[in-house]
Scaffold this active site. Structure first.
Site, mmCIF file in Angstrom:
data_model
loop_
_atom_site.group_PDB
_atom_site.id
_atom_site.type_symbol
_atom_site.label_atom_id
_atom_site.label_comp_id
_atom_site.label_asym_id
_atom_site.label_seq_id
_atom_site.Cartn_x
_atom_site.Cartn_y
_atom_site.Cartn_z
ATOM 1 C CB CYS A 4 50.931 22.793 -20.983
ATOM 2 S SG CYS A 4 51.835 21.453 -21.794
ATOM 3 C CB CYS B 181 49.839 21.268 -24.492
ATOM 4 S SG CYS B 181 50.267 19.784 -23.564
ATOM 5 C CG ASP B 182 47.782 24.948 -24.493
ATOM 6 O OD1 ASP B 182 47.319 23.969 -25.101
ATOM 7 O OD2 ASP B 182 47.488 25.222 -23.322
#
Length: 550
Positions: free
Chosen positions: A371, A374-375
């Site tokens: 992701c 997200c990361d």
């Protein structure tokens, strides 16, 4: 920092504040500190019940939302804008006396917990992080013995790197890693109990001087003999179901809602309600809903499901299914949990396709990620690799190029498969290299985190490596049906074969969504497929003579 429309909305929300709130600010000379102070001052100007105060704190810049003359409060070590702005708003309201909206049973479990110190590491672009932040904030408001600090990784990079946090949300409990991924209050409580951290253990052990230590006693019990999981105990108490839905994406959610509306005794078992939707940003193709976000849609689905008498189990994985001679279908889950039902709806969706090379599983969440939204911020200023030359891979490379020092994009074929407009944009960016005809052979690491990626040139056969701090795998999805092989008929792609009513080859078992041979994998289609499967199951129960009542 706040526009006029937001300011007007906040004034209205802040009318719900009943108790005075102090914004305890700890700053320094940095631009981020000044930005944080500006935000707090603008917020305080909107309500006479909110005051900004300067204090000394462990992390700088940071601020604590504290109820005046009380131990109630939560801490933000970051500027909670973007997806986390709602977390800040809820914290202000709840610390200010607005009730936390959870069931009395959950509230009682929270209030009985011993002293616990949580830290959540989040990124402002993560759609799943607010769920965890808001859950732990709410727990802190309900029980002042629970402390929670939400730490924004981009603003606290040294701390994140020191702890090796490479995936968000990551939750630490008393300095040790507790959990990763999306979790609400109920799942956090279940996980605490599974680890032996319960109110009943508070004070059960004594320190050397004979004084009971509730938190130490509770946490120490985590090493005790294995116990049956909370989910397993709850499942055992349910008895026989009319319908068991396995999977909580759009298809599974729709199926659970439809069966519950028919008055059927229903349970929904899933990793997370929302499924792939949780990793989707903008959604603009649901008729009647011009625009929404994946996290918001998932939250709406969960709220809708809980409006009905559906027994929900999250964070649980199924691993077998068997139909007995009595016609009852038994599903086995991790943690020795099992459920029996007269009919089952499989809506297990699809998961990220893995590279299947050495190092990939070993370094998952330690540099291997799926992701970028997200990361990605966790790897700010570092070199990264993206594997996959389709639309998702090229989009990920473009997205990551905004935070990384450099991005190398690898594609197995001799050309990128993404839309030309995306390819042109990637080529125009100065810090993206594109390597085609590359067979990734290994994810390299030092035992703690990713350090590089090994690959082979498919034309020359030469072996190569590139030094990177993170690898983002974007090579498509596979249906989550491996555990169903030999149980229901699957096609060559591993998809469940269904008829027009959603029925599978096993009597009483239906399926819907991306795990089936339905050719079009779309949210709207999954909703309809879930409804179809539930109606098929309802008709089956009637035809088989089973009572459709609770």
């Amino acid at each position: 920092m706040l526009d006029s429309q937001t300011t007007a909305q906040l004034r209205k929300y802040f009318e719900l504040i009943r108790e005075p709130v102090n914004l305890e600010f700890s700053g320094d000379d940095s631009a981020d500190s000044q930005k944080m102070r500006t935000l707090l001052d603008e917020i305080a100007a909107l309500s006479e019940r909110i005051t900004v105060r300067e204090v000394a704190a462990e992390r700088t810049p940071s601020f604590r939302v504290a109820r005046a003359n009380s131990e109630v409060g939560v801490t933000f070590a970051g500027i909670p804008l973007g997806h986390e702005f709602e977390s800040l708003l809820l914290a202000l309201l709840q610390v200010g006396g607005h009730p936390v909206k959870i069931s009395p049973e959950l509230a009682e479990r929270v209030e009985a917990l011993p002293e616990l110190d949580f830290t959540t590491y989040f990124s402002l672009t993560c759609q799943n992080c607010p769920t965890v932040v808001q859950a732990l904030n709410s727990m802190s408001v309900l029980n002042p013995k629970i402390r929670h600090t939400a730490v924004e990784g981009g603003l606290n990079r040294e701390e994140v790197q020191r702890l090796g946090v490479m995936s968000v949300p990551t939750v630490m409990l008393n300095g040790e890693e507790f959990a990763q991924g999306r979790m609400g209050i109920e799942r956090i409580l279940d996980r605490l109990e599974d680890q032996g951290i319960t109110a009943s253990l508070s004070g059960a052990a004594e320190s050397a001087d004979g004084v009971a230590s509730g938190a130490d006693a509770a946490i120490g019990a985590a090493g005790a003999a294995p116990r049956q999981s909370v989910a397993a105990r709850r499942m055992t108490e349910l008895g026989t179901l009319n319908v068991l839905v396995i999977g909580g994406g759009p298809a599974g959610s729709a199926a659970a809602i439809y069966t519950a509306r028919k008055g059927l005794k229903t349970a929904l078992v899933t990793g997370n309600i929302g499924g792939q939707v949780l990793e989707t940003t903008g959604i603009e193709n649901i008729p009647g809903i011009p625009h929404t976000e994946g996290s918001k849609l998932a939250a709406n689905l969960e709220e809708h499901i809980r409006d009905y008498r559906v027994n929900v189990f999250q964070g649980v994985t199924a691993h077998s299914l068997e139909r007995g001679a009595d016609g009852l279908i038994t599903a086995q889950f991790e943690g020795e949990a099992r459920l029996q039902a007269r009919s089952v709806i499989l809506a297990v969706g699809a998961q990220w396709r893995l590279l299947g090379v050495p190092g990939e599983s070993e370094y998952r969440n330690r540099g291997v990620s799926f992701c970028p939204h997200c990361d990605g911020p966790v790897f700010a200023g570092k070199p990264l690799a993206v594997v996959g030359g389709g639309n998702s891979g090229v989009e990920a490379a473009i997205d990551l190029a905004g935070v990384a020092s450099h991005v190398t994009l690898f594609e197995f074929q001799d050309h990128l498969k993404a839309d030309e407009v995306l390819v042109e944009k990637a080529r125009d960016m100065g810090n993206i290299d594109i390597v085609t005809g590359a067979a990734v052979s290994e994810v390299l690491g030092d035992g703690a985190r990713v350090t590089g990626l090994a690959w082979q040139d498919r034309e020359s056969g030469d072996s190569n490596r590139v030094d990177v701090s993170g690898v983002f795998v974007q090579i498509g999805l596979v249906p989550g049906t491996a555990w169903l092989s030999g149980i229901v008929d699957l096609n060559a792609r591993g998809e469940i074969i269904i008829d027009r009513e959603g029925a599978t080859s096993l009597e009483g078992v239906y399926a819907a969504g991306d795990c089936t041979d339905e050719p079009y994998k779309q949210i709207t289609i999954a909703f309809g497929a879930g409804a179809t499967a539930s109606l098929g199951a309802f008709n089956y129960l009637i035809r088989s003579g089973s009572s459709p009542s609770n």
